[in-house]
Each structure stands twice: as C-alpha cells, then as structure tokens.
Design an enzyme around this catalytic site. Structure first.
Site, PDB file in Angstrom:
ATOM      1  N   CYS A 102      52.364 -10.415-122.196  1.00 42.54           N
ATOM      2  CA  CYS A 102      52.784 -11.637-122.885  1.00 42.54           C
ATOM      3  C   CYS A 102      52.623 -11.505-124.403  1.00 42.54           C
ATOM      4  CB  CYS A 102      52.020 -12.833-122.312  1.00 42.54           C
ATOM      5  SG  CYS A 102      52.737 -14.445-122.685  1.00 42.54           S
ATOM      6  N   HIS A 196      52.256 -11.748-116.587  1.00 42.91           N
ATOM      7  CA  HIS A 196      50.812 -11.500-116.556  1.00 42.91           C
ATOM      8  C   HIS A 196      50.404 -10.827-115.245  1.00 42.91           C
ATOM      9  CE1 HIS A 196      49.279 -13.618-120.160  1.00 42.91           C
ATOM     10  NE2 HIS A 196      50.313 -14.431-119.985  1.00 42.91           N
ATOM     11  N   GLU A 198      47.877  -9.219-114.693  1.00 40.99           N
ATOM     12  CA  GLU A 198      46.418  -9.333-114.549  1.00 40.99           C
ATOM     13  C   GLU A 198      45.981 -10.671-113.975  1.00 40.99           C
ATOM     14  OE1 GLU A 198      47.038 -11.285-118.593  1.00 40.99           O
ATOM     15  OE2 GLU A 198      48.055  -9.828-117.284  1.00 40.99           O
TER      16      GLU A 198
END
Length: 276
Positions: A102, A196, A198
């Site tokens: 991002c 994202h 993660e």
C-alpha cells in the site's frame, strides 16, 4: 543470518491510533508475519516518519527492507512523508531489495520519480476484488502460487497514477491500474502491492472499525451497526477459517482465507533474497 528491517509508514499519531484499537503498531504486526515466514530472520523496526528517527543498523546490514501501510497521503508532502521519500531513495541507491504494501508501493513510486494521487473512483475497502495478473505478472516470481485473478485485503484512497521510468505493472483491477509492480531505480529493486498480504481478517476488522463513520458516509455501510456486524464477521473468520457461511456471506474465497495464499507475495519476496 537473514536480517530484515521493517519501516513503519505512520507518524507517531498514526501509530498511536492503530495501537489503541489493535494493541500493536503496523510495523510490529508486519514483523511478526516476517518472523513466522522466516523463523531464522532477525527483524528490526524503524520509524522514519519521526524527525529524530535512527535506523537500528546501517542500511547495508540488511538483506531486505519492508515498508508498511500508512494513513499519510504522500501528495500532501508533509515532513513525515518527505523524510521517508529520502530514505527510500537512499535504499535504492545502496541496492538493498525492498518490499512494500500500500503506502510502501506509493512511497517507492514517488521516490523513483512517479506520482500518486487520490483515487477518483473512491476508496477501496476491506478487500480488493478481482485483482488480475498482467502478462508480466503471470511470469513474475512476485506472484508465484497466485491464480490469475484473486482477492486480497485492502484499504486505501490513493493510487499510483504515473509510474517511474523503470517499472513493470504485474497486477491491476477495476479500482487501480497498479495493484502490484516491480520498480527499479539506481542500484535497487522494489517489489510492491497496493493491497495488504500481511493483513489478517482481524486486521481488516480493526481498520474498518477505526475508520467508522466515514465508511457509512461514503456508502459502504447503511449505518454503524451494519459496519460493526461486518467487522464482527471478520473477527469470527479470524478465529475460525472453516466458517463457510461467513465466507459465503462476505463473498470471500480461499485465496483470502488461506494464510499461505494471502501472504504469497511476501513469501516470494523473502525467497528471492540473498541470505548469505
């Protein structure tokens, strides 16, 4: 020994807002993901938005550097963002491989000479839908194990609107022509995504709850009660990935529910590093 550095994209105020609801900062959470994927790694954290920030080790002590998301808008050119742009240019110059989610993609884009702007199509919330690999993306190691079309956790209002000169788009969707890219600048190489990988389901729930009323105002939810029900469903999935009823209700597939698939780009970047 593999030594990694996580650069926290948020200002002190942004880190505090996130920690109030999640109990940790984005960089702390990202570091935990990296440790889980590479148990042998030593993972440091730095906060380059801060005026007095210091790196734990010199840049060339690291085999790889990761950049988190951020609540900052890079086109506002605030000091917290400008400091990070200069640091990323220095990392490019020194040739240490980078990965970013991002804000990380946006930061590397601007540092290498590209542009980022507010997305005229609006905010992408919760999950980026129908991300499609480009021809280059289908052949790129960044997306190994990914299907040609997939969904991924996402939350952003800004997008890359002009790529730097030596950049390759590897994924796009209806909300952004640059959902993933490789950027080369100076001696450096950056792999990044607008989404994202993660993020867990719980992370997405926390983000949605933290933003709150603006998401109602923008039409994503009828009211705050509906927003909280959505966040509660995500928290349920975080605890139990086997809830097919909740996955169906939210329109989510296994590419999001499966940790290995969701984190594929991070794993692939780690595998690309020279670990000597």
């Amino acid at each position: 020994m593999l030594r990694l550095l996580v650069l926290e994209g948020n200002s002190l105020a942004g880190r505090r807002r996130w920690a109030e609801i999640a109990g940790h900062t984005p960089s702390e959470s990202y570091a935990d993901v990296l440790r889980a994927l590479a148990p042998e790694a030593v993972v440091d954290i730095a906060t380059p938005a801060d005026a007095d920030a210091q790196l734990p080790q010199p840049i060339d002590a690291y085999q790889g550097i990761v950049i988190t998301g951020s609540a900052l808008n890079i086109y506002q050119r605030e000091p917290e963002a400008l400091r990070q742009i200069e640091l990323v240019r220095t990392i490019f110059a020194q040739g240490v491989p980078m990965f970013g989610s991002c804000w990380g993609l946006q930061l590397a884009t601007v540092a290498a000479g590209g542009e980022v702007s507010l997305n005229p199509a609006g905010r992408e919330v919760g999950f980026a839908r129908k991300i499609a690999l480009t021809e280059a993306g289908r052949a790129h190691r960044l997306h190994a194990a990914r299907g040609s079309v997939f969904d991924a956790p996402a939350i952003h209002s800004d997008i890359v609107t002009r790529l730097p000169p030596d950049a390759t788009v590897t994924a796009r969707n209806g909300m952004s022509e640059v959902q993933a890219a490789e950027i080369r600048y100076g001696r450096g190489r950056f792999w990044g995504v607008q989404y994202h990988p993660e993020f867990s389901f719980q992370d997405v729930a926390w983000v949605i709850s933290r933003i709150g009323q603006p998401l109602v105002d923008e039409g994503f939810f009828a009211d705050l009660a509906e927003l909280e029900r959505y966040a509660a469903d995500l928290a349920t999935l975080h605890r139990d990935r086997g809830r097919r009823d909740v996955l169906w209700r939210l329109g989510l597939d296994q590419d999001v529910a499966d940790d290995a698939l969701r984190q594929a780009e991070i794993s692939n970047w780690l595998a690309s590093l020279d670990r000597r």
